[in-house]
Design a protein around this motif. Structure first.
Motif, PDB file in Angstrom:
ATOM      1  N   LYS A  92       0.711  -1.138  -0.002  1.00  0.00           N
ATOM      2  CA  LYS A  92      -0.023   0.087   0.231  1.00  0.00           C
ATOM      3  C   LYS A  92       0.920   1.145  -0.037  1.00  0.00           C
ATOM      4  O   LYS A  92       0.497   2.108  -0.799  1.00  0.00           O
ATOM      5  N   ASP A 134       2.528   1.833  -3.507  1.00  0.00           N
ATOM      6  CA  ASP A 134       1.589   2.085  -4.289  1.00  0.00           C
ATOM      7  C   ASP A 134       1.162   3.739  -4.266  1.00  0.00           C
ATOM      8  O   ASP A 134       1.038   4.621  -5.112  1.00  0.00           O
ATOM      9  N   ASN A 135       1.255   4.126  -3.035  1.00  0.00           N
ATOM     10  CA  ASN A 135       1.058   5.667  -2.626  1.00  0.00           C
ATOM     11  C   ASN A 135       2.396   6.371  -3.010  1.00  0.00           C
ATOM     12  O   ASN A 135       2.021   7.264  -3.866  1.00  0.00           O
ATOM     13  N   SER A 185       2.036   6.699  -7.025  1.00  0.00           N
ATOM     14  CA  SER A 185       1.222   7.583  -7.555  1.00  0.00           C
ATOM     15  C   SER A 185       1.960   9.034  -7.370  1.00  0.00           C
ATOM     16  O   SER A 185       1.568   9.930  -8.163  1.00  0.00           O
ATOM     17  N   LYS A 186       2.501   9.472  -5.941  1.00  0.00           N
ATOM     18  CA  LYS A 186       3.334  10.750  -6.015  1.00  0.00           C
ATOM     19  C   LYS A 186       4.399  10.730  -7.172  1.00  0.00           C
ATOM     20  O   LYS A 186       4.633  11.657  -7.551  1.00  0.00           O
TER      21      LYS A 186
END
Length: 166
Positions: free
Chosen positions: A78, A81-82, A85-86
């Motif tokens: 998780k 994935d964060n 995305s950044k």
């Protein structure tokens, strides 16, 4: 006298088993240095600022391994994935800087031990990328190459029989 020697010997043995770390702290760790990245474009007219170079972009957020112990856990995925995305948000900003219709894609993306990515951009954009608030540092990626094989001897496997008497 024997007691003093015994105490000294025990002290030496205890001190020898204590863990000692001589590694640099994370804040002192050095980034790879590339001589082209150090030179400024104003002082050196021989640098082609439109030349496409491979650039490493390190973001300010901490990588996954510094936040969780198990990098294979659901929490780690998780977090990764964060971070990705950044990273994509920063890539989109860099794409806007390039003012081309072509979407910029990362060559490589890192989240586990290093939060960053590698891209190919014109050299003149490195300073602008460093000014982005999410970016900790952007620099020209070091390049490595394997040495050429020595061609003075015949293939060693074909001549090894004579050496080992097989």
């Amino acid at each position: 006298m024997k007691k003093i020697l015994c105490v000294l010997l025990v002290l030496i043995m205890v001190c020898a088993t204590m863990p000692v770390s001589f590694a640099k702290s994370e804040s002192e760790a050095a980034e790879p240095v590339n001589s082209e990245a150090i030179r400024t474009t104003e002082n050196d007219s021989s640098i082609n600022t439109d030349e496409i170079v491979k650039v490493m972009v390190r973001l300010k957020d901490e990588p996954v391994a510094s936040k969780v112990a198990d990098v294979n856990s659901a929490e780690a995925r998780k977090l990764a994935d964060n971070l990705k995305s950044k990273q994509q948000t920063v890539l989109n900003e860099i794409s806007r800087m390039m003012s081309t219709a072509k979407k910029l894609n990362a060559r490589f993306s890192f989240t586990t031990l290093y939060n960053g990515f590698s891209i190919e951009v014109p050299m003149k954009l490195i300073e602008k990328i460093n000014e982005l608030p999410e970016v900790e540092r952007a620099y020209i990626a070091p390049e490595y190459s394997a040495p050429d094989p020595i061609a003075t001897e015949p293939d060693r496997l074909s001549t090894s029989v004579g050496y080992i008497n097989a």
